[in-house]
Design a protein around this motif. Structure first.
Motif, PDB file in Angstrom:
ATOM      1  N   ILE A  63       0.829  -1.209   0.000  1.00  0.00           N
ATOM      2  CA  ILE A  63       0.000   0.000   0.000  1.00  0.00           C
ATOM      3  C   ILE A  63       0.865   1.262   0.000  1.00  0.00           C
ATOM      4  CG2 ILE A  63      -1.870   1.229   1.164  1.00  0.00           C
ATOM      5  CD1 ILE A  63      -2.453  -1.446   2.658  1.00  0.00           C
TER       6      ILE A  63
ATOM      7  N   THR B 101       0.285   4.656   0.894  1.00  0.00           N
ATOM      8  CA  THR B 101      -0.774   5.403   1.571  1.00  0.00           C
ATOM      9  C   THR B 101      -0.727   6.898   1.257  1.00  0.00           C
ATOM     10  OG1 THR B 101       0.645   5.696   3.504  1.00  0.00           O
ATOM     11  CG2 THR B 101      -0.851   3.787   3.516  1.00  0.00           C
TER      12      THR B 101
ATOM     13  N   GLN C  50       0.406   9.099   3.162  1.00  0.00           N
ATOM     14  CA  GLN C  50      -0.176   9.732   4.341  1.00  0.00           C
ATOM     15  C   GLN C  50       0.425  11.112   4.635  1.00  0.00           C
ATOM     16  OE1 GLN C  50      -0.313   6.437   7.014  1.00  0.00           O
ATOM     17  NE2 GLN C  50      -2.529   6.310   6.869  1.00  0.00           N
TER      18      GLN C  50
ATOM     19  N   GLY D 271      -0.027  -5.316   3.604  1.00  0.00           N
ATOM     20  CA  GLY D 271      -1.021  -4.480   4.266  1.00  0.00           C
ATOM     21  C   GLY D 271      -2.439  -4.933   4.007  1.00  0.00           C
TER      22      GLY D 271
ATOM     23  N   ILE E 170      -6.616  -3.197   3.848  1.00  0.00           N
ATOM     24  CA  ILE E 170      -7.484  -2.014   3.846  1.00  0.00           C
ATOM     25  C   ILE E 170      -8.917  -2.496   4.017  1.00  0.00           C
ATOM     26  CG2 ILE E 170      -8.247   0.047   2.597  1.00  0.00           C
ATOM     27  CD1 ILE E 170      -5.745  -0.169   0.847  1.00  0.00           C
TER      28      ILE E 170
ATOM     29  N   VAL F 271      -6.666   1.119   7.650  1.00  0.00           N
ATOM     30  CA  VAL F 271      -5.530   0.730   6.808  1.00  0.00           C
ATOM     31  C   VAL F 271      -4.332   0.471   7.716  1.00  0.00           C
ATOM     32  CG1 VAL F 271      -4.926   3.166   6.377  1.00  0.00           C
ATOM     33  CG2 VAL F 271      -4.017   1.383   4.867  1.00  0.00           C
TER      34      VAL F 271
ATOM     35  N   THR G 215      -2.817   2.112  -4.591  1.00  0.00           N
ATOM     36  CA  THR G 215      -2.626   3.558  -4.412  1.00  0.00           C
ATOM     37  C   THR G 215      -4.005   4.216  -4.325  1.00  0.00           C
ATOM     38  OG1 THR G 215      -2.761   4.133  -6.770  1.00  0.00           O
ATOM     39  CG2 THR G 215      -0.573   3.477  -5.931  1.00  0.00           C
TER      40      THR G 215
ATOM     41  N   ARG H  47      -5.568  10.296  -0.512  1.00  0.00           N
ATOM     42  CA  ARG H  47      -4.658   9.593   0.401  1.00  0.00           C
ATOM     43  C   ARG H  47      -5.392   8.363   0.938  1.00  0.00           C
ATOM     44  NH1 ARG H  47      -0.455  13.597   1.585  1.00  0.00           N
ATOM     45  NH2 ARG H  47      -1.323  15.695   1.501  1.00  0.00           N
ATOM     46  N   ILE H  48      -4.629   7.351   1.340  1.00  0.00           N
ATOM     47  CA  ILE H  48      -5.266   6.161   1.912  1.00  0.00           C
ATOM     48  C   ILE H  48      -5.167   6.261   3.422  1.00  0.00           C
ATOM     49  CG2 ILE H  48      -5.314   3.642   2.019  1.00  0.00           C
ATOM     50  CD1 ILE H  48      -4.144   3.553  -0.776  1.00  0.00           C
ATOM     51  N   THR H  49      -6.254   6.706   4.010  1.00  0.00           N
ATOM     52  CA  THR H  49      -6.289   6.947   5.444  1.00  0.00           C
ATOM     53  C   THR H  49      -7.715   6.755   5.927  1.00  0.00           C
ATOM     54  OG1 THR H  49      -5.863   8.647   7.120  1.00  0.00           O
ATOM     55  CG2 THR H  49      -6.538   9.438   4.988  1.00  0.00           C
TER      56      THR H  49
ATOM     57  N   LEU I  36      -9.768   3.785  -4.906  1.00  0.00           N
ATOM     58  CA  LEU I  36      -8.459   3.128  -4.884  1.00  0.00           C
ATOM     59  C   LEU I  36      -8.145   2.511  -6.240  1.00  0.00           C
ATOM     60  CD1 LEU I  36      -9.016   1.140  -1.560  1.00  0.00           C
ATOM     61  CD2 LEU I  36      -7.613   3.200  -1.806  1.00  0.00           C
TER      62      LEU I  36
END
Ligand code: DI6
Ligand code: FE
Length: 397
Positions: A8, A10, A12, A23, A25, A35, A59, A359-361, A368
């Protein structure tokens, strides 16, 4: 939905890809719920049906924050004429240039424009785009500007993609107002902006601030109206020369200043102070064979977030590939693969005023991409290759 066995990115923060190996999600409805490393997955999410990604890269989905994807006709004939040696005047005489696109766009029905735009949008979707900005600006009269914006809304109704519209009435002076740019702004552009806003068609207001288009005073008049209507602004600035568009954009707290090849260090500082994103458009630089690269180092030094977009348009950037855009930004402008990745995700989101995307949060919109790749640098590195494995739009595969 639960994604497992993922690599992943992320994103962040802006300092690294924020990579998590092995990881997981967890998605809940259209949001990211959790995540992290798979072995830390909370018990509550373990019962969900798992999609094993086999180590694939995940991503945030891609965001194209600057496009003119709705337009009539195309300019391939003019492209060919020029490559056979025709001069600018000869191209103009043969009905070429932006005027030909305005004529074709005025003549097209809403259904025609939508049918022409959708294959371009589909090419973007096939590369993982879930949020697309679409501008008006090839109508330059009230009916056609409204028509373009309605088509932009129809794109979102026709495909699994979100669209944000920008009113670009101040794109060019139409032939019927030749030599009377101020009259065009007052008599057509501003009343049309008000009408489009009343119809709920305007998410942002844009302009083309350039010697061949509108000066800072004319753009400021349009921005004042946008401000009074509570609409955020953005601006095509410093593409071919420096006439103060970037400073104007900063003064109005614009979401973004776009192109910005001719911006300087003082302009970069102004953008940083205003929190305005610099949108870099390598497709237009490439197509026009420009030589002045945008001041990427000055943007870094000042801390200006940089986004990347296709600028998809029939004249200066007939480009629908955001992946190729990333490669061009790295090769032509020496941006890093991390900067390119941020540029088509969280910084592109910021250029559209979207804070919960890119963002991946936990809490972010569940948009995604999964890729047949091991590392995010592969997305910028390859040329003309699409490694998209799957695309998740608002939690749905
Ligand atoms: N900047 C550009 O490069 C394009 N518009 C703009 O504001 C050119 C648009 C065209 O030639 O059709
Ligand atoms: Fe543009």
């Amino acid at each position: 939905m639960l994604l497992t066995n993922a690599t992943i990115a992320t994103l962040q923060d802006d300092e690294s890809f924020g990579l998590i190996e092995n990881g997981a999600i967890a998605l809940e409805a259209d949001k990211i719920a959790w995540v992290g490393a798979a072995d830390a997955l909370p018990e509550a999410y373990r019962s969900q049906e798992a999609h094993d990604l086999g180590g694939r890269l995940v991503t945030p989905a891609l965001i194209d924050c600057h496009s003119h994807v709705v337009f009539g006709g195309n300019r391939a004939a003019e492209f060919e004429l020029r490559l056979n040696g025709a001069s600018y005047e000869e191209v103009a005489k043969a009905g070429g240039g932006i005027v030909s696109t305005v004529t074709a766009t005025r003549a097209a029905t809403e259904a025609d424009l939508l049918a022409d735009a959708l294959p371009r949008v589909d090419a973007m979707i096939a590369e993982g785009v879930t949020l697309l900005e679409v501008k008006s600006g090839y109508g330059l009269d009230r009916n056609t500007e409204l028509k373009m914006l309605r088509v932009a809304r129809q794109i979102a109704a026709s495909r699994p993609i979100d669209v944000r519209t920008s009113f670009l009435g101040a794109h060019a002076v139409p032939a019927e107002f030749s030599g009377r740019a101020d009259a065009y702004i007052d008599e057509v552009c501003i009343p049309t902006l008000r009408a489009a806003h009343a119809e709920g068609l305007v998410d942002a207001v844009d302009g083309f601030c350039e010697g061949i288009a509108f000066d800072t005073n004319q753009i400021a008049r349009v921005f004042d109206v946008a401000k009074s209507l509570g609409i955020p602004v953005k601006l095509h600035a410093e593409q071919l020369s420096n006439i103060g568009g970037t400073q104007l954009a900063a003064k109005y707290g614009a979401l973004s200043a776009d192109h910005v090849e001719y911006a300087n260090a003082a302009d970069a500082k102004a953008l940083a102070v205003a929190g305005t994103v610099a949108v870099i458009l390598p497709g237009a630089f490439y197509t026009l064979r420009e030589t002045q690269a945008p001041p990427v180092q000055a943007f870094r030094d000042a801390g200006v977030p940089m986004a990347l977009a296709t600028d998809c348009n029939p004249g200066s950037s007939p480009l629908t590939s955001l992946l190729l855009t990333m490669n061009m930004a790295c090769t032509l402008f020496r941006m890093t693969p991390l900067e390119a990745m941020l540029g088509v995700t969280c910084h592109a989101a910021a250029a559209l005023g979207e804070t919960a995307r890119g963002r991946i949060t936990a809490g972010a919109v569940a948009d995604l991409c999964t890729w047949d790749a091991k590392h995010p640098a592969e997305l910028s590195y390859r040329i003309g290759f699409n490694p998209l494995h799957s695309r998740i739009f608002k939690g749905a595969l």
